[in-house]
Enzyme design. Structure first.
Site, PDB file in Angstrom:
ATOM      1  N   GLY A   9      25.406  -2.028 -25.597  1.00 37.68           N
ATOM      2  CA  GLY A   9      24.317  -1.161 -26.066  1.00 37.68           C
ATOM      3  C   GLY A   9      24.453   0.188 -25.386  1.00 37.68           C
ATOM      4  O   GLY A   9      24.328   0.281 -24.164  1.00 37.68           O
ATOM      5  N   GLY A  11      22.565   2.744 -26.096  1.00 36.08           N
ATOM      6  CA  GLY A  11      21.319   3.459 -26.364  1.00 36.08           C
ATOM      7  C   GLY A  11      20.793   4.086 -25.083  1.00 36.08           C
ATOM      8  O   GLY A  11      21.555   4.330 -24.130  1.00 36.08           O
ATOM      9  N   HIS A 181       7.763 -10.483 -17.817  1.00 40.67           N
ATOM     10  CA  HIS A 181       7.812  -9.020 -17.944  1.00 40.67           C
ATOM     11  C   HIS A 181       6.818  -8.608 -19.028  1.00 40.67           C
ATOM     12  O   HIS A 181       7.070  -8.799 -20.200  1.00 40.67           O
ATOM     13  CB  HIS A 181       9.230  -8.610 -18.331  1.00 40.67           C
ATOM     14  CG  HIS A 181       9.414  -7.128 -18.444  1.00 40.67           C
ATOM     15  ND1 HIS A 181       8.997  -6.249 -17.472  1.00 40.67           N
ATOM     16  CD2 HIS A 181       9.978  -6.381 -19.414  1.00 40.67           C
ATOM     17  CE1 HIS A 181       9.308  -5.017 -17.847  1.00 40.67           C
ATOM     18  NE2 HIS A 181       9.888  -5.068 -19.026  1.00 40.67           N
TER      19      HIS A 181
HETATM   20  N1  APR Z   1      25.998  -4.921 -30.803  1.00 44.12           N
HETATM   21  C1  APR Z   1      26.092  -3.831 -30.008  1.00 44.12           C
HETATM   22  N2  APR Z   1      25.121  -2.907 -29.902  1.00 44.12           N
HETATM   23  C2  APR Z   1      24.020  -3.093 -30.631  1.00 44.12           C
HETATM   24  C3  APR Z   1      23.839  -4.210 -31.490  1.00 44.12           C
HETATM   25  C4  APR Z   1      24.902  -5.155 -31.556  1.00 44.12           C
HETATM   26  N3  APR Z   1      24.829  -6.223 -32.333  1.00 44.12           N
HETATM   27  N4  APR Z   1      22.621  -4.102 -32.076  1.00 44.12           N
HETATM   28  C5  APR Z   1      22.052  -2.988 -31.606  1.00 44.12           C
HETATM   29  N5  APR Z   1      22.892  -2.376 -30.746  1.00 44.12           N
HETATM   30  C6  APR Z   1      22.699  -1.110 -30.015  1.00 44.12           C
HETATM   31  C7  APR Z   1      22.089  -0.019 -30.872  1.00 44.12           C
HETATM   32  O1  APR Z   1      23.046   0.601 -31.719  1.00 44.12           O
HETATM   33  C8  APR Z   1      21.564   0.935 -29.810  1.00 44.12           C
HETATM   34  O2  APR Z   1      22.498   1.953 -29.467  1.00 44.12           O
HETATM   35  O3  APR Z   1      21.766  -1.292 -28.972  1.00 44.12           O
HETATM   36  C9  APR Z   1      21.312   0.018 -28.588  1.00 44.12           C
HETATM   37  C10 APR Z   1      19.855  -0.075 -28.207  1.00 44.12           C
HETATM   38  O4  APR Z   1      19.484   1.171 -27.740  1.00 44.12           O
HETATM   39  P1  APR Z   1      18.050   1.840 -27.970  1.00 44.12           P
HETATM   40  O5  APR Z   1      17.584   1.559 -29.356  1.00 44.12           O
HETATM   41  O6  APR Z   1      18.134   3.246 -27.464  1.00 44.12           O
HETATM   42  O7  APR Z   1      17.112   0.970 -27.027  1.00 44.12           O
HETATM   43  P2  APR Z   1      16.908   1.159 -25.451  1.00 44.12           P
HETATM   44  O8  APR Z   1      15.767   2.070 -25.204  1.00 44.12           O
HETATM   45  O9  APR Z   1      18.227   1.436 -24.824  1.00 44.12           O
HETATM   46  O10 APR Z   1      16.428  -0.304 -25.067  1.00 44.12           O
HETATM   47  C11 APR Z   1      17.319  -1.401 -25.128  1.00 44.12           C
HETATM   48  O11 APR Z   1      16.228  -2.619 -23.405  1.00 44.12           O
HETATM   49  O12 APR Z   1      14.308  -2.213 -22.190  1.00 44.12           O
HETATM   50  C12 APR Z   1      14.850  -2.892 -23.289  1.00 44.12           C
HETATM   51  O13 APR Z   1      12.998  -3.013 -24.846  1.00 44.12           O
HETATM   52  C13 APR Z   1      14.242  -2.433 -24.601  1.00 44.12           C
HETATM   53  O14 APR Z   1      15.152  -4.253 -25.881  1.00 44.12           O
HETATM   54  C14 APR Z   1      15.291  -2.868 -25.566  1.00 44.12           C
HETATM   55  C15 APR Z   1      16.584  -2.672 -24.765  1.00 44.12           C
END
Ligand code: APR
Length: 317
Positions: A9, A11, A181
């Protein structure tokens, strides 16, 4: 320093922790993986280009969905998942994210059967359980290898609020917090001190209670301000547990751990203090709780069990 840390991820949270562990030089290689084409590549390149300024040599690389790049990881952080969208029920979110972390964990474990898995995707306690179930099909000691990060973030928020109220350094505060959490988490003022002085001698109960509520709602406070969830403090809090494992620090930290009889619970993931070291969870630490603390922890465990029920219907578990 370990050889390889992989973050799934790219993100907000995933990119922040990759950046933090690189700046701390915790691994020879830091691999960032995302499903979105070029996202991990772009962010990893951006981080690597800051290496000479920060003075780190962790080689940061990004790939799109290429799990072979994670081969022989020492530590894996899973942040991938979908945020809750309007019209999506909490149960929909749980099953969607459980499927995502299950597919990801199945890929990862083939390449890195000895890795320590740190789960961050929400709802945290239940997603960690889902990863545990997947990993346990392949390894002998899944409960030491798989844990979730939430407690170090919640404690960091609790310390920040205490530091602000007392006008002291947050770095000078020792504190502990347990439970799931979310709003039912259990900050423990009896186990909080500043430079060795018990918090209860420095702050009145009313102020402590206000700080506890603010901590419990700490994630929501950021969402209200930003319209999305936090990343700086979560990234740093993940880095803290990664560091404890990578440097075999054997620190007592609160993490989301599998209980097998500890605190009277079995087959559940929930926040408790543990000793963290190179094997992941070296030991669950059982502390003494008074009646009020015990009742709050039980309420939190009941809440986690409720959320877990959604997984019962899913074939993957
Ligand atoms: N494989 C790889 N990456 C993925 C997949 C997958 N199957 N599905 C989603 N992603 C990626 C998305 O493309 C995105 O870049 O996961 C990333 C998630 O990033 P954000 O949407 O920015 O979320 P973020 O704020 O980073 O939070 C991630 O952490 O704290 C927790 O609640 C929050 O569950 C969330 C996680």
């Amino acid at each position: 320093m370990v050889n390889k840390i992989t973050v799934i991820g790219a993100g907000n949270v995933g990119a922040t922790v990759a950046n933090d562990v690189a700046i701390k030089n915790l691994a020879e290689e830091v691999i960032l993986i995302d499903i979105v084409e070029n996202l991990a590549e772009g962010k990893a390149l951006d981080m690597w280009e800051s290496s000479s300024i920060w003075g780190f040599h962790s080689r940061v690389k990004g790939v799109t969905n290429d799990y072979a790049a994670s081969k022989d990881s020492d530590i894996i952080v899973i942040t991938a998942g979908k945020p809750r969208k309007p019209g999506m029920s909490r149960d929909d979110l749980i099953s969607t994210n459980a499927k995502i972390v299950n597919i990801i964990a199945t890929e990862l474990i083939k390449y890195s059967p000895n890795a320590i898995f740190i789960v961050v995707t929400n709802p945290l306690d239940v997603m960690t359980y889902a990863v545990y179930k997947t990993v346990s099909k392949y390894v002998d000691k899944p409960r030491t290898q798989v844990f979730g990060m939430a407690g170090t973030l919640d404690v960091a928020r609790y310390k920040a609020f205490i530091a602000e109220a007392l006008n002291v350094s947050p770095d000078n505060i020792q504190a502990l917090l347990m439970g799931g959490h979310g709003d039912t988490m259990v900050p423990l003022p009896r186990y909080t001190s500043i430079g060795g002085v018990p918090l209860t001698q420095l702050m009145d109960k009313e102020t402590i209670d206000k700080i506890i509520v603010r901590t419990q709602k700490g994630g929501g406070e950021i969402v209200q301000l930003l319209g999305t969830s936090a990343w700086y403090a979560p990234g740093a809090a993940i880095m803290q547990v990664v560091e404890a494992v990578a440097l075999n620090k054997r620190e007592i930290l609160p993490v989301c751990a599998y209980l097998n009889g500890e605190y009277g619970y079995k087959d559940i993931y929930i926040g408790v203090p543990v000793i963290l070291g190179k094997n992941g969870i070296e030991k669950v630490v059982e502390i003494e709780l008074n009646e009020e603390e015990r009742a709050a922890f039980d309420r939190s465990a009941e809440h986690v069990k409720e959320v877990m029920k959604v997984l019962d219907d899913m074939a993957i578990i």
